[in-house]
Design a protein around this motif. Structure first.
Motif, PDB file in Angstrom:
ATOM      1  N   CYS A 129      13.643  58.999  37.322  1.00 58.42           N
ATOM      2  CA  CYS A 129      12.512  58.217  37.837  1.00 58.42           C
ATOM      3  C   CYS A 129      13.041  57.013  38.600  1.00 58.42           C
ATOM      4  O   CYS A 129      13.850  56.249  38.074  1.00 58.42           O
ATOM      5  CB  CYS A 129      11.617  57.758  36.682  1.00 58.42           C
ATOM      6  SG  CYS A 129      10.270  56.681  37.216  1.00 58.42           S
ATOM      7  N   CYS A 132      11.616  53.684  36.545  1.00 56.37           N
ATOM      8  CA  CYS A 132      12.041  53.281  35.201  1.00 56.37           C
ATOM      9  C   CYS A 132      13.344  53.948  34.756  1.00 56.37           C
ATOM     10  O   CYS A 132      13.867  53.638  33.697  1.00 56.37           O
ATOM     11  CB  CYS A 132      10.932  53.550  34.183  1.00 56.37           C
ATOM     12  SG  CYS A 132      10.705  55.299  33.809  1.00 56.37           S
ATOM     13  N   PHE A 134      13.855  57.017  33.876  1.00 54.19           N
ATOM     14  CA  PHE A 134      13.666  58.086  32.883  1.00 54.19           C
ATOM     15  C   PHE A 134      14.208  59.405  33.434  1.00 54.19           C
ATOM     16  O   PHE A 134      13.991  59.748  34.579  1.00 54.19           O
ATOM     17  CB  PHE A 134      12.173  58.210  32.567  1.00 54.19           C
ATOM     18  CG  PHE A 134      11.860  59.155  31.434  1.00 54.19           C
ATOM     19  CD1 PHE A 134      11.889  58.717  30.118  1.00 54.19           C
ATOM     20  CD2 PHE A 134      11.538  60.486  31.678  1.00 54.19           C
ATOM     21  CE1 PHE A 134      11.602  59.578  29.078  1.00 54.19           C
ATOM     22  CE2 PHE A 134      11.246  61.352  30.644  1.00 54.19           C
ATOM     23  CZ  PHE A 134      11.286  60.891  29.341  1.00 54.19           C
ATOM     24  N   CYS A 143       6.453  61.018  36.332  1.00 55.94           N
ATOM     25  CA  CYS A 143       7.365  60.545  35.308  1.00 55.94           C
ATOM     26  C   CYS A 143       6.634  60.519  33.959  1.00 55.94           C
ATOM     27  O   CYS A 143       5.588  59.879  33.842  1.00 55.94           O
ATOM     28  CB  CYS A 143       7.869  59.151  35.661  1.00 55.94           C
ATOM     29  SG  CYS A 143       8.801  58.395  34.315  1.00 55.94           S
ATOM     30  N   SER A 145       7.398  59.010  31.431  1.00 56.33           N
ATOM     31  CA  SER A 145       7.528  57.713  30.793  1.00 56.33           C
ATOM     32  C   SER A 145       6.580  56.675  31.395  1.00 56.33           C
ATOM     33  O   SER A 145       5.874  55.998  30.667  1.00 56.33           O
ATOM     34  CB  SER A 145       8.968  57.239  30.894  1.00 56.33           C
ATOM     35  OG  SER A 145       9.108  55.954  30.355  1.00 56.33           O
ATOM     36  N   CYS A 146       6.590  56.558  32.713  1.00 55.93           N
ATOM     37  CA  CYS A 146       5.792  55.494  33.335  1.00 55.93           C
ATOM     38  C   CYS A 146       4.686  56.021  34.246  1.00 55.93           C
ATOM     39  O   CYS A 146       3.873  55.264  34.714  1.00 55.93           O
ATOM     40  CB  CYS A 146       6.678  54.508  34.086  1.00 55.93           C
ATOM     41  SG  CYS A 146       7.347  55.182  35.623  1.00 55.93           S
TER      42      CYS A 146
END
Ligand SMILES: [Zn+2]
Length: 153
Positions: A129, A132, A134, A143, A145-146
């Motif tokens: 990513c 972030c 990831f 992503c 994660s974010c």
């Protein structure tokens, strides 16, 4: 009308009522069963419809913002699923390593810390990513994660 006539009429009414209740129970039970089966079939068709709509949306054959939103949400869930499956696979393959006893005769190996920029991608996937950092599978569109969009059309 005599007493016996009255009595027999009452008994007949009671048995009529019992028959009515029994038939009513049978009928409602049958209908409830049919309704449950119809609901199950409707749910199944909705799942098939959703899969078809997803395929058509992804193939660019239908354009509807709400469908695109749902399809994107589905892709993100799948990307997260793939990432978690990889995490699980990694966690399952981890083995405990006994710390090596210190040997004074040989010098300790020099460990050069790997800078973040040179760190090799983890086994979970080659895509990183940009926001972030990831790590996720190459097929990920968002992503996990974010939520940043990292691919797709
Ligand atoms: Zn991210």
């Amino acid at each position: 009308m005599g007493l016996l006539d009255q009595l027999s009429k009452t008994i007949s009414q009671v048995s009529d009522r019992a028959r009515f209740e029994a038939e009513k129970f049978q009928k409602t039970t049958r209908l409830q069963g049919e309704i449950n089966e119809l609901r199950r079939q409707i749910d199944q068709k909705l799942i098939e419809l959703g899969q078809r709509a997803y395929d058509l949306q992804r193939a660019g054959q239908i354009h509807a913002p709400t469908l695109a939103e749902l399809a994107a949400a589905l892709d993100q869930l799948r990307a997260t699923l793939v990432a978690r499956e990889e995490e699980l696979k990694q966690a399952q393959s981890e083995v405990y390593v006994e710390p090596a006893p210190a040997t004074p005769s040989s010098p300790p190996p020099t460990v050069r810390p790997v800078p973040i920029s040179e760190a090799p991608p983890v086994a979970s996937g080659p895509k990183t990513c940009p926001k972030c950092g990831f790590q996720m599978p190459a097929t990920a569109i968002f992503c996990p994660s974010c939520g940043t969009r990292v691919g797709g059309p």
